[in-house]
Design a protein around this motif. Structure first.
Motif, PDB file in Angstrom:
ATOM      1  N   TYR A 270      62.949  -1.332  53.170  1.00 22.74           N
ATOM      2  CA  TYR A 270      63.662  -0.074  53.417  1.00 22.74           C
ATOM      3  C   TYR A 270      64.826   0.119  52.445  1.00 22.74           C
ATOM      4  O   TYR A 270      65.053   1.220  51.945  1.00 22.74           O
ATOM      5  N   LEU A 271      65.569  -0.970  52.163  1.00 16.47           N
ATOM      6  CA  LEU A 271      66.680  -0.863  51.227  1.00 16.47           C
ATOM      7  C   LEU A 271      66.197  -0.443  49.842  1.00 16.47           C
ATOM      8  O   LEU A 271      66.832   0.375  49.175  1.00 16.47           O
ATOM      9  N   ALA A 272      65.082  -1.018  49.407  1.00 17.50           N
ATOM     10  CA  ALA A 272      64.535  -0.656  48.104  1.00 17.50           C
ATOM     11  C   ALA A 272      64.169   0.826  48.066  1.00 17.50           C
ATOM     12  O   ALA A 272      64.456   1.532  47.085  1.00 17.50           O
ATOM     13  N   TYR A 273      63.567   1.318  49.135  1.00 16.00           N
ATOM     14  CA  TYR A 273      63.205   2.734  49.192  1.00 16.00           C
ATOM     15  C   TYR A 273      64.461   3.605  49.159  1.00 16.00           C
ATOM     16  O   TYR A 273      64.546   4.589  48.393  1.00 16.00           O
ATOM     17  N   LYS A 274      65.439   3.240  49.972  1.00 17.45           N
ATOM     18  CA  LYS A 274      66.645   4.055  50.094  1.00 17.45           C
ATOM     19  C   LYS A 274      67.408   4.158  48.781  1.00 17.45           C
ATOM     20  O   LYS A 274      67.888   5.234  48.409  1.00 17.45           O
ATOM     21  N   PHE A 275      67.526   3.045  48.074  1.00 18.67           N
ATOM     22  CA  PHE A 275      68.344   3.035  46.864  1.00 18.67           C
ATOM     23  C   PHE A 275      67.585   3.435  45.604  1.00 18.67           C
ATOM     24  O   PHE A 275      68.177   3.961  44.667  1.00 18.67           O
TER      25      PHE A 275
ATOM     26  N   TYR B 242      72.085  11.901  53.943  1.00 22.03           N
ATOM     27  CA  TYR B 242      71.316  10.871  54.633  1.00 22.03           C
ATOM     28  C   TYR B 242      72.233  10.057  55.572  1.00 22.03           C
ATOM     29  O   TYR B 242      72.740  10.605  56.534  1.00 22.03           O
ATOM     30  N   ASP B 243      72.438   8.790  55.315  1.00 22.05           N
ATOM     31  CA  ASP B 243      73.173   7.902  56.214  1.00 22.05           C
ATOM     32  C   ASP B 243      74.616   8.371  56.424  1.00 22.05           C
ATOM     33  O   ASP B 243      75.274   8.808  55.472  1.00 22.05           O
ATOM     34  N   PRO B 244      75.155   8.220  57.638  1.00 24.18           N
ATOM     35  CA  PRO B 244      76.558   8.585  57.886  1.00 24.18           C
ATOM     36  C   PRO B 244      77.550   7.729  57.100  1.00 24.18           C
ATOM     37  O   PRO B 244      78.622   8.208  56.729  1.00 24.18           O
ATOM     38  N   VAL B 245      77.186   6.466  56.843  1.00 25.19           N
ATOM     39  CA  VAL B 245      78.033   5.569  56.038  1.00 25.19           C
ATOM     40  C   VAL B 245      77.127   4.807  55.094  1.00 25.19           C
ATOM     41  O   VAL B 245      76.095   4.264  55.515  1.00 25.19           O
ATOM     42  N   ILE B 246      77.497   4.768  53.815  1.00 24.48           N
ATOM     43  CA  ILE B 246      76.647   4.068  52.846  1.00 24.48           C
ATOM     44  C   ILE B 246      77.479   3.602  51.655  1.00 24.48           C
ATOM     45  O   ILE B 246      78.471   4.228  51.285  1.00 24.48           O
TER      46      ILE B 246
END
Length: 308
Positions: free
Chosen positions: A1-6, A244-248
């Motif tokens: 998931y991290l790879a997809y997100k970033f 997307y994410d509230p905190v990133i």
């Protein structure tokens, strides 16, 4: 998931949020990079900062770099963001279709210090610039409501918008000798998370972006590396995360922040805090000793000159 997100998740079409982007702290570092990035994505940009000269220079540079870009400026000293200053900002923003607000302006310690060593003016400015400015700017762009609590203006009336608040890696950890700054940035994150939940049903995205180390004047880091991006490289990643994410932590290697927070349970919190405090105390003493060293060297040079 991290790879997809970033690395694979596509950024949103930011023009759908609205016509204008407002960027505070827009003449240096991350704020300036955001102004250029948002202009490149087709938004009109309002630069907000304290120095009129730097605002004029940045606007000229941006127009030169982005042919056809619409750029406006607004001079605001966020350490003096009182009712009259807020009214001036509200008047400036009222006729604009504000789609994105980048609450980037911030202030840290001049160097690591014990809290009791800060001047009263520094204590006040750290709260005002990091917390008050973000809170009031957010309130201004959201717009006003009538007696029946129905929106009359702003993002609430348009039912769209994005508010991006710049936090800090210091908000995620206990930070001795940066206690007030890290606490102020923790406020930024908690405020953003609460607002994100409140405003999502109203079509408004709120996000706290948490940079770790970036080559900015405030970070006092000059050399970029894989884990320390330039403001421009950081913002290219950060802009893709809007909505997307509230905190990133937008810079991909910053996911090491998550890994380190998990591995940190292998050592007691107090031990980590003592080690951090010791490192910062060493830095503090080094900084405080530099003027004394220069003074002693100057005296030695005068003595040698007298002897000769």
């Amino acid at each position: 998931y991290l790879a997809y997100k970033f690395f694979f998740r596509a950024g949103k079409d930011l023009k759908k949020y609205g016509e204008w982007a407002v960027v505070t702290g827009a003449t240096d570092g991350i704020g300036k990079a955001y102004a250029f990035e948002l202009a490149a994505q087709g938004l009109k940009v309002l630069l907000v900062a304290r120095s009129e000269e730097k605002l004029a220079d940045t606007a000229k540079e941006l127009k030169s770099a982005r042919s056809g870009a619409t750029v406006d400026v607004l001079q605001v000293d966020f350490s003096k963001f009182d009712a009259s200053a807020r009214a001036m900002v509200k008047s400036k923003l009222a006729p604009l279709d504000i789609g994105i607000l980048i609450n980037n302006v911030g202030m840290s310690y001049p160097f690591t210090k014990y809290f009791h060593e800060l001047k009263d003016s520094e204590v006040a400015d750290i709260m005002q610039v990091n917390m008050d400015s973000m809170t009031w700017m957010t309130r201004i762009v959201l717009g006003e409501i009538d007696e029946d609590l129905k929106p009359k203006s702003g993002m609430l009336l348009r039912k769209r918008g994005a508010i991006i608040n710049t936090s800090s890696g210091g908000a995620r950890t206990t930070s001795p000798l940066l206690a007030e700054y890290s606490a102020a940035k923790a406020y930024v994150e908690k405020f953003s998370q609460g607002l994100a939940a409140e405003l999502a049903p109203k079509g408004i995205d709120v996000q706290a972006q948490t940079p770790l180390f970036v080559t900015t004047k405030m970070a006092k880091i000059r050399k970029a590396s894989m884990t320390v991006p330039t403001p421009e490289d950081y913002v290219k990643c950060a802009a893709r995360q809007i909505g997307y994410d509230p905190v990133i932590s937008p810079w991909p290697p910053a996911c090491t922040d998550t890994l380190s927070s998990l591995s940190s349970f292998s050592r007691p919190d107090r031990q980590r805090e003592r080690e951090t405090a010791t490192e910062r105390e060493t830095e503090r003493k080094s900084r405080l000793s530099r003027p004394k060293e220069r003074q002693r060297e100057s005296e030695r040079q005068r003595e040698r000159a007298d002897v000769s």
